[in-house]
Design a protein around this motif. Structure first.
Motif, mmCIF file in Angstrom:
data_model
loop_
_atom_site.group_PDB
_atom_site.id
_atom_site.type_symbol
_atom_site.label_atom_id
_atom_site.label_comp_id
_atom_site.label_asym_id
_atom_site.label_seq_id
_atom_site.Cartn_x
_atom_site.Cartn_y
_atom_site.Cartn_z
ATOM 1 N N ILE A 95 -70.979 52.758 4.741
ATOM 2 C CA ILE A 95 -70.186 53.844 4.150
ATOM 3 C C ILE A 95 -68.695 53.498 4.182
ATOM 4 O O ILE A 95 -67.975 53.680 3.190
ATOM 5 N N ILE A 96 -68.227 53.010 5.335
ATOM 6 C CA ILE A 96 -66.799 52.664 5.454
ATOM 7 C C ILE A 96 -66.441 51.538 4.490
ATOM 8 O O ILE A 96 -65.390 51.572 3.845
ATOM 9 N N THR A 97 -67.327 50.543 4.377
ATOM 10 C CA THR A 97 -67.049 49.415 3.472
ATOM 11 C C THR A 97 -66.946 49.878 2.028
ATOM 12 O O THR A 97 -66.048 49.454 1.285
ATOM 13 N N LEU A 98 -67.885 50.774 1.625
ATOM 14 C CA LEU A 98 -67.790 51.312 0.265
ATOM 15 C C LEU A 98 -66.493 52.095 0.080
ATOM 16 O O LEU A 98 -65.821 51.983 -0.957
ATOM 17 N N GLY A 99 -66.132 52.907 1.064
ATOM 18 C CA GLY A 99 -64.894 53.681 0.961
ATOM 19 C C GLY A 99 -63.665 52.797 0.884
ATOM 20 O O GLY A 99 -62.760 53.027 0.064
ATOM 21 N N CYS A 159 -70.926 43.065 0.325
ATOM 22 C CA CYS A 159 -70.933 43.189 1.779
ATOM 23 C C CYS A 159 -71.953 44.237 2.239
ATOM 24 O O CYS A 159 -72.649 44.046 3.257
ATOM 25 N N CYS A 160 -72.061 45.353 1.516
ATOM 26 C CA CYS A 160 -73.027 46.388 1.878
ATOM 27 C C CYS A 160 -74.460 45.869 1.762
ATOM 28 O O CYS A 160 -75.303 46.095 2.662
ATOM 29 N N LEU A 161 -74.761 45.185 0.667
ATOM 30 C CA LEU A 161 -76.099 44.621 0.504
ATOM 31 C C LEU A 161 -76.404 43.587 1.570
ATOM 32 O O LEU A 161 -77.528 43.517 2.091
#
Length: 598
Positions: A174-178, A135-137
């Motif tokens: 950042i939120i998605t990774l967290g 999702c981040c990529l």
């Protein structure tokens, strides 16, 4: 309404608290996304349906599809494959929708943040991390190819600046990774705790099976010497001995029966806890059950100087289909306790049977009232807990293990019934029992010996039977000989199944008593071979009764399938033996045509 609530907030099933916690967390997330996202999707649908119909529809479908998560999480077999399908579909929907309109300018980009959560909890903890990275990529890619002059059509560029979109993208990444890391770590901990819980459950089940096997084995081993104690005591009671010695024999028999009852209570409780106790479906009459209880406890009540009566309602006189042994066990326990805890006054039993709420069933209603010591309200619930009595000093004063009422409650539940008590200290107690049974088919035969056991002895002395008894235990053979020597014409004792087959081949017997566990050839195998011989020779089958301590339903089914006629439980009761012999004495004397019609 209740099912909807359980779907949204799943109950704990099979003691798996961790699974319930995971399902509840997923459901809260799914409902939140469906409600809030559905509301936003509906507004977007109304605003853009004419210009962007596909994307507007996708914006409504994406949040509403979260409602499938509670259904997926309920089935362990569907969780992983359905979770993969759902997560892939959601990713493609979100990417396709904002990849064709607006890119990271589109508000639906926030759905990327939540995608790692179902991926972690439905597929596995590693999938949560993979989904977060993907999702981040994807968000970074969409940001790089979107924006003013980019490859993606953007109707929102006048509503939000490129600077704001850049910072929004960074924050969402950042939120998605967290979220992905948190969900993956939490799911990893849940999986570890689940494995530990499964191992603990397996160990507990293994220990429970070992306990049940141990209790069953100990029960068998205890019943063997108990058979000798009770058998010889019964033989002494029938012998011509001085009254003083006869009273000693009666005391010995009474103490032996008490010890046997304790053994049976422990075994019953272990079978109930292991889920191996089954309720029989036999034709019986409540009047017979009540008569047995009255004959058993009437003398004890008179000896204490208290009144004892049993009142039968009109509905209690019809034949029923149920388990008379377990019904008697409940009634015996309640009556025994009532007499034990009543020093003066009376014990009154009321038995009736009425139509159940769900026809054509019947509800047996049993009420046992006493004027005994009573029970305080805080102690009532403790009565039905195993190994627990109302007060710590009760066992010292009145005796008992505290198992009887616990078993009664479990038996009532197994018979779709219930047990309750009303009590006042110093004024007595009233126990009420409801048990579910079925009405009897009038064409079904009544399973009864047809005469009181006290009369069987007299009947047998007029016409004695030729009996073969097979038991590898010398003490058991001595007990059988002591109990049957004076009521049989011929009593042949053998030590194993092969000797029994040899005796049957060379002699003619009216009845065979066969132990189930013997060396050389056990009773079950010997009976099968006997039935094969009889069928090959065209002879009528000789009645064979299993005389055994193994009387669980699985054992009884095995005896019946082997061709045995019935079962006599150890420790052997003289009354049970006399009833069996008396039945076959009358059958032998009955004309053949009458036996066929019966």
């Amino acid at each position: 309404m209740r099912k909807l609530w359980e779907l949204a907030w799943p109950p704990v099933r099979d003691g798996d608290i961790l699974r319930a916690a995971r399902e509840r967390m997923l459901n809260i997330m799914a409902i939140t996304v469906a409600v809030l996202g559905g509301f936003a999707g509906a507004l977007n649908f109304v605003e853009n349906i004419e210009v962007y119909p596909v994307q507007a529809s996708a914006g409504l479908v994406i949040p509403l599809s979260a409602l499938s998560i509670p259904l997926i999480a309920r089935s362990p077999r569907l969780v992983k494959p359905a979770g993969i399908a759902l997560c892939v579909a959601l990713y493609l929907l979100v990417t396709g929708m904002i990849g064709t309109i607006g890119g990271m300018y589109h508000p639906a980009a926030i759905y990327f943040v939540g995608l790692p959560v179902p991926a972690a909890f439905l597929i596995g903890h590693r999938s949560g991390l993979v989904a977060a990275l993907l999702c981040c990529l994807t968000m970074l890619l969409l940001y790089s190819v979107g924006g003013p002059g980019g490859l993606i059509e953007n109707p929102f560029e006048n509503d939000i600046s490129a600077y704001q979109v850049g910072w929004t993208t960074v924050v969402l990444v950042i939120i998605t990774l967290g979220v992905g890391i948190a969900a993956s770590v939490f799911q990893h901990e849940l999986e570890g705790a689940g494995r530990a819980l499964d191992q603990a459950r397996q160990s507990a089940n293994a220990a429970n099976r070992a306990k049940s096997d141990f209790l069953a084995g100990m029960s068998h081993e205890i019943r063997t010497p108990m058979n000798a104690v009770l058998g010889m005591a019964q033989a002494l009671e029938q012998a011509d001995i001085p009254d003083a010695h006869k009273r000693q024999a009666e005391t010995l028999a009474r103490s032996g029966r008490l010890l046997l009852r304790l053994v049976n209570d422990v075994l019953d409780l272990s079978k109930i806890e292991a889920g191996k106790l089954e309720i029989e479906a036999t034709r019986f009459n409540l009047a017979d059950v009540a008569g047995t209880v009255e004959a058993l406890y009437g003398p004890a009540a008179r000896e204490k100087g208290i009144g004892f009566s049993i009142a039968l309602g009109e509905g209690a006189r019809e034949d029923l289909i149920g388990d008379p042994v377990r019904i008697s066990q409940v009634l015996n326990n309640l009556v025994s306790n009532a007499i034990k805890f009543t020093a003066e006054g009376e014990v009154r039993v009321e038995i009736d049977c009425e139509r159940a709420a769900s026809l054509p069933g019947r509800d047996i209603r049993i009420t046992v009232r006493d004027t005994g010591i009573g029970i305080a309200a805080p102690d009532v619930e403790r009565l039905f807990q195993p190994f627990t009595q109302a007060k710590p000093g009760t066992a010292r004063t009145f005796g008992g293990t505290g198992l009887g009422l616990a078993i009664c409650r479990r038996l009532c539940e197994l018979m779709s019934g219930e047990i309750a008590v009303d009590s006042t200290p110093g004024s007595g107690s009233t126990f009420r029992v409801r048990l579910r049974v079925d009405p009897a088919d009038t064409a079904a035969p009544v399973l009864d010996c047809g005469c009181p056991s006290a009369l069987c002895d007299t009947a047998l002395r007029g016409q004695r039977l030729r009996v073969l008894a097979a038991d590898d235990n010398l003490t058991n053979r001595m007990v059988l000989k002591a109990l049957l020597a004076d009521v049989t014409e011929t009593l042949v004792m053998v030590e194993d199944g092969q000797q029994a087959l040899d005796a049957l081949a060379s002699g003619d017997f009216d009845l065979v008593l066969m132990d189930s566990q013997m060396p050389v050839l056990d009773g079950i195998t010997a009976t099968r071979q006997l039935r094969e011989r009889e069928a090959a020779a065209g002879r009528a089958p000789v009645p064979v009764y299993a005389v055994t301590a193994n009387v669980m339903q699985t054992h009884i089914n095995e005896y019946v399938s082997a061709g045995m006629t019935g079962v006599i439980a150890k420790p052997i009761s003289r009354e049970a033996l006399l009833e069996v012999l008396g039945q076959h004495t009358r059958d032998a004397a009955m004309p053949a045509a009458t036996r066929r019609s019966a």
